[in-house]
Design a protein around this motif. Sequence first.
Motif, mmCIF file in Angstrom:
data_model
loop_
_atom_site.group_PDB
_atom_site.id
_atom_site.type_symbol
_atom_site.label_atom_id
_atom_site.label_comp_id
_atom_site.label_asym_id
_atom_site.label_seq_id
_atom_site.Cartn_x
_atom_site.Cartn_y
_atom_site.Cartn_z
ATOM 1 N N TRP A 1 0.812 -1.221 0.000
ATOM 2 C CA TRP A 1 0.000 0.000 0.000
ATOM 3 C C TRP A 1 0.846 1.273 0.000
ATOM 4 N N TYR A 2 2.114 1.145 0.407
ATOM 5 C CA TYR A 2 3.000 2.319 0.474
ATOM 6 C C TYR A 2 4.173 2.179 -0.492
ATOM 7 N N GLY A 3 3.958 1.497 -1.597
ATOM 8 C CA GLY A 3 5.025 1.290 -2.562
ATOM 9 C C GLY A 3 5.091 2.331 -3.659
ATOM 10 N N PHE A 4 4.500 3.490 -3.441
ATOM 11 C CA PHE A 4 4.453 4.526 -4.476
ATOM 12 C C PHE A 4 5.660 5.456 -4.372
ATOM 13 N N GLY A 5 6.054 6.034 -5.499
ATOM 14 C CA GLY A 5 7.230 6.890 -5.533
ATOM 15 C C GLY A 5 7.112 8.118 -4.669
ATOM 16 N N TRP A 6 5.890 8.643 -4.511
ATOM 17 C CA TRP A 6 5.755 9.879 -3.735
ATOM 18 C C TRP A 6 5.950 9.649 -2.239
ATOM 19 N N GLU A 7 5.926 8.387 -1.775
ATOM 20 C CA GLU A 7 6.269 8.133 -0.373
ATOM 21 C C GLU A 7 7.752 8.432 -0.153
ATOM 22 N N SER A 8 8.597 7.881 -1.025
ATOM 23 C CA SER A 8 10.034 8.132 -0.931
ATOM 24 C C SER A 8 10.355 9.599 -1.156
ATOM 25 N N LEU A 9 9.629 10.226 -2.076
ATOM 26 C CA LEU A 9 9.871 11.647 -2.350
ATOM 27 C C LEU A 9 9.569 12.493 -1.117
ATOM 28 N N LEU A 10 8.507 12.177 -0.402
ATOM 29 C CA LEU A 10 8.178 12.921 0.811
ATOM 30 C C LEU A 10 9.237 12.701 1.886
ATOM 31 N N LEU A 11 9.731 11.478 1.999
ATOM 32 C CA LEU A 11 10.753 11.203 3.010
ATOM 33 C C LEU A 11 12.073 11.878 2.666
ATOM 34 N N GLU A 12 12.486 11.826 1.409
ATOM 35 C CA GLU A 12 13.740 12.473 1.023
ATOM 36 C C GLU A 12 13.649 13.983 1.216
ATOM 37 N N THR A 13 12.543 14.559 0.784
ATOM 38 C CA THR A 13 12.359 16.004 0.931
ATOM 39 C C THR A 13 12.236 16.396 2.397
ATOM 40 N N GLY A 14 11.495 15.592 3.152
ATOM 41 C CA GLY A 14 11.325 15.879 4.576
ATOM 42 C C GLY A 14 12.622 15.801 5.354
ATOM 43 N N ARG B 1 18.969 0.729 -18.391
ATOM 44 C CA ARG B 1 18.009 -0.068 -17.627
ATOM 45 C C ARG B 1 17.506 0.741 -16.431
ATOM 46 N N GLN B 2 17.187 1.952 -16.672
ATOM 47 C CA GLN B 2 16.751 2.866 -15.620
ATOM 48 C C GLN B 2 15.584 2.280 -14.823
ATOM 49 N N ALA B 3 15.756 2.232 -13.499
ATOM 50 C CA ALA B 3 14.687 1.786 -12.606
ATOM 51 C C ALA B 3 13.810 2.973 -12.248
ATOM 52 N N MET B 4 12.526 2.715 -12.070
ATOM 53 C CA MET B 4 11.575 3.780 -11.780
ATOM 54 C C MET B 4 11.117 3.683 -10.324
ATOM 55 N N ASN B 5 11.174 4.797 -9.603
ATOM 56 C CA ASN B 5 10.689 4.859 -8.222
ATOM 57 C C ASN B 5 11.322 3.780 -7.350
ATOM 58 N N ARG B 6 12.613 3.944 -7.133
ATOM 59 C CA ARG B 6 13.366 2.950 -6.368
ATOM 60 C C ARG B 6 14.166 3.626 -5.267
ATOM 61 N N SER B 7 14.179 3.005 -4.096
ATOM 62 C CA SER B 7 14.998 3.491 -2.982
ATOM 63 C C SER B 7 16.276 2.663 -2.913
ATOM 64 N N PRO C 1 17.694 2.079 3.198
ATOM 65 C CA PRO C 1 16.483 1.801 3.985
ATOM 66 C C PRO C 1 15.797 3.033 4.549
ATOM 67 N N LEU C 2 16.503 4.171 4.587
ATOM 68 C CA LEU C 2 15.913 5.396 5.115
ATOM 69 C C LEU C 2 15.315 6.282 4.023
ATOM 70 N N HIS C 3 15.386 5.837 2.779
ATOM 71 C CA HIS C 3 14.822 6.596 1.644
ATOM 72 C C HIS C 3 15.429 8.000 1.567
ATOM 73 N N LEU C 4 16.732 8.111 1.773
ATOM 74 C CA LEU C 4 17.368 9.431 1.799
ATOM 75 C C LEU C 4 17.623 9.990 0.403
ATOM 76 N N VAL C 5 18.019 9.128 -0.540
ATOM 77 C CA VAL C 5 18.240 9.557 -1.925
ATOM 78 C C VAL C 5 17.666 8.463 -2.821
ATOM 79 N N ASN C 6 16.737 8.828 -3.706
ATOM 80 C CA ASN C 6 15.964 7.831 -4.440
ATOM 81 C C ASN C 6 15.925 8.110 -5.938
ATOM 82 N N ALA C 7 15.448 7.124 -6.678
ATOM 83 C CA ALA C 7 15.225 7.273 -8.115
ATOM 84 C C ALA C 7 13.728 7.455 -8.355
ATOM 85 N N TYR C 8 13.386 8.315 -9.306
ATOM 86 C CA TYR C 8 11.985 8.618 -9.575
ATOM 87 C C TYR C 8 11.681 8.458 -11.060
ATOM 88 N N GLY C 9 10.405 8.408 -11.357
ATOM 89 C CA GLY C 9 9.972 8.271 -12.743
ATOM 90 C C GLY C 9 8.483 7.978 -12.782
#
Length: 478
Positions: free
Chosen positions: A120-133, A311-317, A320-328
Amino acid sequence: MEWFTADGYWLSRLIFQRALAVIYLTAFLTAALQFRALIGERGMLPVPELLRRTDWRTAPGLFRLHYSDRFFALVAWTGCAISVALIAGVDGRLPLWAAMLLWALPWVLYLSIVQVGDTWYGFGWESLLLETGFLAVFLGNADTAPPVLMLWLLRWVLFRVESGAGLIKIRGDDCWRKLTCLYFHHETQPMPGPLSWFFHHLPRPLHRAEVAANHVTQLLVPVLLFTPQPVASAAAGLMVLTQLWLVLSGNFAWLNWLTIALALSAVDWSLVAEPPAQSGAPLWYEVVVIAVTALVLVLSYRPARNLVSRRQAMNRSFDPLHLVNAYGAFGSISRVRLEVVVEGTDEPVVHPGTVWREYGFRGKPGDPRRLPRQFAPYHLRLDWMMWFAALSPAYARPWFGPFVQRLLENDRDTLRLLRHNPFPGAPPTHVRARVYRYRYTTWRELRATGRWWHRTYVRDFMRPVPPGPSPVSRTRRS
């Protein structure tokens, strides 16, 4: 150190912080109102089970110390309260160290939630909120001018969000290269909004122009974030306009709004307002900011390499702390919209003449006469996962069986996720799920029938099942 702060960006920081606090509030509110049915002790994917099969190193968080539904609710509502305090500007009335601790609290709380959120929390914007926060913790408050290093790191996040989305498109579906993806996207996107039908019926040349403009904004404009002002501000402004266009055309939770907040942090507002009197940054603060910057740069290696990879991965951490992530986003586009329609009956025996009644979802298309609603930035997690289930039953296999079982019990928490329960008096005797093809009606069809959608039956998704063991094994493969 004179280079350490940027006095002219005090308003940029203020706008960004208040916008981020609003997004935090939305995220915590979403968690508080939905968790019992999704991941609670009696949820579809219970947190205690996830904790048993994972460890501290892969998913650290508060719930490693203790989990109960009551404790989760306390965490989520505490996050809401802190977010309200940040919206009200309480951090500006605290000493620098206390303001940093206040900003650290929602990050720790939301990280703990994401770590146990499972599918349920596997979306890219979860990691984006944590990295930004995480970066927001070190932005300081009214006591000091914004640190330059943190402002640059926020632009680095924005760069990866936009360029990651642009590159995954160019490398992915050829309709992005042919400029034709928007012939389908407004109709097949996960959760259309109230204007999506109208966007879909725009002239095709305009759709092609939209795609071309998107490529410019996501592939060329992000580079300009690292140029001198006012070019960087203009680049950020173009990103804001693009994101607002996406806000109008669909429901993407808080992804667009958080991207807008990041873009506004790159705008130079010095011509609008003079900076207030601010003291110099204390030495300990400078040391902390420099150390955090060094950490982020080291952790950026893998996300940066991912950006240039074929082989760019989309929305990947990558940590474990989601500090710097990949988005797409939307590396491929569906040409046909499939929807899983869930129905129940109160008849004791299923026969060819059985009357089935449809469950209504809040956001995803169901009743062809119902115009889609606007929910973003609020995130309807079940509705989003139903879209994935229609793409392939494999996405639904872990949770769809438990979901149906709870419908057969008229589970109160599960029914709260839905718009309409056709069996308010007593639970149904059987539940089934069927796959339909949905397409937008034409202007003529809308006037004649009042329907925004036309749907046709495709296949069974799950045959009728009575109460009993989880019916997950009965879902059919595509």
